[in-house]
Design a protein around this motif. Sequence first.
Motif, PDB file in Angstrom:
ATOM      1  N   TYR A 278      70.803  18.538  25.760  1.00 30.61           N
ATOM      2  CA  TYR A 278      72.097  18.672  25.088  1.00 30.61           C
ATOM      3  C   TYR A 278      72.330  17.491  24.143  1.00 30.61           C
ATOM      4  N   GLY A 279      72.024  16.276  24.616  1.00 31.55           N
ATOM      5  CA  GLY A 279      72.213  15.096  23.779  1.00 31.55           C
ATOM      6  C   GLY A 279      71.405  15.149  22.503  1.00 31.55           C
ATOM      7  N   VAL A 280      70.209  15.702  22.590  1.00 31.56           N
ATOM      8  CA  VAL A 280      69.344  15.799  21.405  1.00 31.56           C
ATOM      9  C   VAL A 280      69.867  16.864  20.442  1.00 31.56           C
ATOM     10  N   ILE A 281      70.220  18.036  20.970  1.00 28.49           N
ATOM     11  CA  ILE A 281      70.679  19.137  20.120  1.00 28.49           C
ATOM     12  C   ILE A 281      71.923  18.734  19.327  1.00 28.49           C
ATOM     13  N   ILE A 282      72.905  18.131  20.008  1.00 26.52           N
ATOM     14  CA  ILE A 282      74.126  17.715  19.322  1.00 26.52           C
ATOM     15  C   ILE A 282      73.851  16.503  18.438  1.00 26.52           C
ATOM     16  N   GLY A 283      73.014  15.591  18.911  1.00 26.76           N
ATOM     17  CA  GLY A 283      72.722  14.376  18.148  1.00 26.76           C
ATOM     18  C   GLY A 283      72.050  14.644  16.818  1.00 26.76           C
ATOM     19  N   LEU A 284      71.186  15.643  16.778  1.00 25.70           N
ATOM     20  CA  LEU A 284      70.473  15.949  15.532  1.00 25.70           C
ATOM     21  C   LEU A 284      71.395  16.451  14.425  1.00 25.70           C
ATOM     22  N   THR A 285      72.578  16.919  14.775  1.00 26.07           N
ATOM     23  CA  THR A 285      73.518  17.401  13.749  1.00 26.07           C
ATOM     24  C   THR A 285      74.362  16.276  13.165  1.00 26.07           C
ATOM     25  N   GLN A 286      74.316  15.083  13.770  1.00 30.28           N
ATOM     26  CA  GLN A 286      75.223  14.006  13.376  1.00 30.28           C
ATOM     27  C   GLN A 286      74.782  13.322  12.081  1.00 30.28           C
ATOM     28  N   ARG A 287      75.774  12.788  11.372  1.00 30.74           N
ATOM     29  CA  ARG A 287      75.499  12.046  10.143  1.00 30.74           C
ATOM     30  C   ARG A 287      75.947  10.595  10.227  1.00 30.74           C
ATOM     31  N   ASN A 288      76.682  10.271  11.270  1.00 28.59           N
ATOM     32  CA  ASN A 288      77.044   8.880  11.524  1.00 28.59           C
ATOM     33  C   ASN A 288      75.983   8.288  12.459  1.00 28.59           C
ATOM     34  N   PRO A 289      75.294   7.223  12.040  1.00 27.78           N
ATOM     35  CA  PRO A 289      74.211   6.668  12.878  1.00 27.78           C
ATOM     36  C   PRO A 289      74.668   6.255  14.276  1.00 27.78           C
ATOM     37  N   LYS A 290      75.869   5.684  14.399  1.00 28.71           N
ATOM     38  CA  LYS A 290      76.335   5.234  15.702  1.00 28.71           C
ATOM     39  C   LYS A 290      76.661   6.415  16.619  1.00 28.71           C
ATOM     40  N   THR A 291      77.148   7.506  16.045  1.00 23.91           N
ATOM     41  CA  THR A 291      77.390   8.705  16.849  1.00 23.91           C
ATOM     42  C   THR A 291      76.073   9.289  17.335  1.00 23.91           C
ATOM     43  N   LEU A 292      75.079   9.311  16.459  1.00 20.18           N
ATOM     44  CA  LEU A 292      73.754   9.794  16.854  1.00 20.18           C
ATOM     45  C   LEU A 292      73.186   8.952  17.997  1.00 20.18           C
ATOM     46  N   LEU A 293      73.358   7.647  17.917  1.00 17.80           N
ATOM     47  CA  LEU A 293      72.849   6.767  18.964  1.00 17.80           C
ATOM     48  C   LEU A 293      73.580   7.007  20.285  1.00 17.80           C
ATOM     49  N   ALA A 294      74.867   7.352  20.208  1.00 18.23           N
ATOM     50  CA  ALA A 294      75.608   7.666  21.431  1.00 18.23           C
ATOM     51  C   ALA A 294      75.025   8.899  22.112  1.00 18.23           C
ATOM     52  N   TYR A 295      74.703   9.930  21.333  1.00 14.95           N
ATOM     53  CA  TYR A 295      74.119  11.135  21.920  1.00 14.95           C
ATOM     54  C   TYR A 295      72.689  10.870  22.396  1.00 14.95           C
ATOM     55  N   SER A 296      72.013   9.944  21.753  1.00 16.22           N
ATOM     56  CA  SER A 296      70.696   9.537  22.243  1.00 16.22           C
ATOM     57  C   SER A 296      70.812   8.894  23.623  1.00 16.22           C
ATOM     58  N   SER A 297      71.858   8.078  23.823  1.00 19.75           N
ATOM     59  CA  SER A 297      72.077   7.464  25.139  1.00 19.75           C
ATOM     60  C   SER A 297      72.348   8.516  26.195  1.00 19.75           C
ATOM     61  N   ILE A 298      73.117   9.546  25.843  1.00 17.30           N
ATOM     62  CA  ILE A 298      73.391  10.636  26.782  1.00 17.30           C
ATOM     63  C   ILE A 298      72.083  11.310  27.187  1.00 17.30           C
ATOM     64  N   SER A 299      71.207  11.536  26.208  1.00 19.46           N
ATOM     65  CA  SER A 299      69.917  12.170  26.487  1.00 19.46           C
ATOM     66  C   SER A 299      69.044  11.282  27.371  1.00 19.46           C
ATOM     67  N   GLN A 300      68.987   9.997  27.068  1.00 15.86           N
ATOM     68  CA  GLN A 300      68.162   9.080  27.848  1.00 15.86           C
ATOM     69  C   GLN A 300      68.694   8.910  29.272  1.00 15.86           C
ATOM     70  N   MET A 301      70.013   8.878  29.411  1.00 12.52           N
ATOM     71  CA  MET A 301      70.586   8.792  30.757  1.00 12.52           C
ATOM     72  C   MET A 301      70.324  10.073  31.534  1.00 12.52           C
ATOM     73  N   GLY A 302      70.140  11.184  30.826  1.00 11.82           N
ATOM     74  CA  GLY A 302      69.754  12.422  31.494  1.00 11.82           C
ATOM     75  C   GLY A 302      68.415  12.276  32.207  1.00 11.82           C
ATOM     76  N   ILE A 303      67.487  11.553  31.582  1.00 14.17           N
ATOM     77  CA  ILE A 303      66.185  11.312  32.219  1.00 14.17           C
ATOM     78  C   ILE A 303      66.360  10.501  33.499  1.00 14.17           C
ATOM     79  N   MET A 304      67.208   9.460  33.429  1.00 14.33           N
ATOM     80  CA  MET A 304      67.433   8.635  34.614  1.00 14.33           C
ATOM     81  C   MET A 304      68.196   9.402  35.692  1.00 14.33           C
TER      82      MET A 304
END
Length: 547
Positions: A278-304
């Motif tokens: 989910y973090g990747v799918i939503i993150g790929l649509t973002q145009r603000n770099p900091k918002t994209l990084l937030a969704y990247s964190s959601i995706s990475q925390m999903g792994i943990m």
Amino acid sequence: MYETSVNSLLLLGVLWPLMLVPLLSLKKIRPITLSLAAWAGIPALFAALLVSPSIAHWNFPWLLLGMKIGLDATGTLFLLGSALLWSVAGIYTKAYFSKEDRQISFYSFFLLAMAGNFGLVISQDIFSFYLFFTLMSFASYGLVVFNKDKEAFDAGLVYIILVVIGEVMLFVAFLLLAQTSDVTSFESVRTGFINNPNKNLVILLLFTAFGIKAGIIGLHVWLPLAHPVAPTPASAVLSGAMINAGLLGWLRFLPLGEIISLYWAAGIILLGLLAQFYGVIIGLTQRNPKTLLAYSSISQMGIMTMLIGFGFYLPEHWKSILAGITFFALHHGLSKGALFLGVGMLGSTNKLQRYAIWLGLCIPALALAAVPYSSGMTAKFLLKSYTAYFAAPWSSILSVLLVIGTVNTTLLMIRLLYLVRPAAAPFGVSTSFSLLWPWILLLAGILSLPFSLDFSLKIMRELNALPFLYPLFLSIFITVFIRKIKKLQNIKPVPAGDIVLYYEKVLLFLIRNGKKFNFILLYYTRFLSFLTAKITKFSDKIAAWIK
């Protein structure tokens, strides 16, 4: 004598940021205090590097209900990553804000949150952990709303609502835990789970309360709202250090390695997988770099989160899994913090400076993409090795999903590097040497991380690195393919916070129709009481007839 002096760094690491906060109000020494505030994380960093986990323990039986602090192997790595990131962000802050009044205001919340973060890492009992966790959580609100605009206050409102909900759940869980244990240390609390009559309720409360901080799916909404509006050094520690506090809470209090539960394992693994994709799918649509990084964190925390589920299914392998989670948290925290700090320096129009920073951003981005001889390669190898503990076909399915997850992470990093490319519009503040040199030190730490730990160095020597290039090549191919499809390029970004909009609609609906719901609830309760009475009366008649 030497050991006592070194161990005192643990106390100093927490107390030093707290002592600096009131000193910020003294005008005569304010320039000195601000300089000291920039370096406030250094004592904790030295403690992580010098203090031996086997002997570092302090007891304060007269404080609260008995307070105990110390370090173990897990706490040492968490403290190392947190202290390094807080130290770099603190030095970065001094140059990020040019006005003294802004520095004073920011450091006031920054230092309190820092002390809370360090305190919960070295806590060894539930009450001190709760105290420091609460301090960190509420002080962080000041970092989120620091800019005092509408977006900041909106994000702060969502954040503080979730914080209060989490604190209440955590308090109830700790009370239930304390009822079954005469001692409040972590070991006693985890052991007490076995005979706890409210075991499943406590697990639910703990998982949800710490999951708010860790950004589990459904409770992740504060992350993409808070990161874009918070100042860059705040975003770095929010995503790199504070988000790991939720993970540490799971490791400290959940009965991982103590009990086996297929239901909890399956549910948590599923939540982790959903967050990862989910973090990747939503993150790929973002145009603000900091918002994209937030969704990247959601995706990475999903792994943990998935690995926490592994702990419920594979208690006999928990020690091995714990080592992998701890290393992954260290790797992710440093890499994500470096990305935020780097993105925040792209305000210059000087192309040479922008190219240099962009190349520096490639280091943590490639580490998260798990390229050969990076910390990401070690982390992903460890995660994949744990899937072999599962029976077929789940071992193969989980292994494939982790590979797909690596491809997804790489796609996000490629998207990020595209958004902040030298030809793009300026973002953040202009580069200066005072901003640049602490960031360079952090990048050096990321590069050296896989070679700094014995088990990671052993993996580097023995592992075939070539397969770790395949996800990178596949991600580049997918990116080129997407770039040729105009419809995919014109996808509108999902609003930051995504499902928070639906939460707001449900809340407004309940508020507007509160009287109707109270009326329905009243009659529903009366109906249940009536039905229960009738069933009880009928049961008594049956019992009398049988006799």
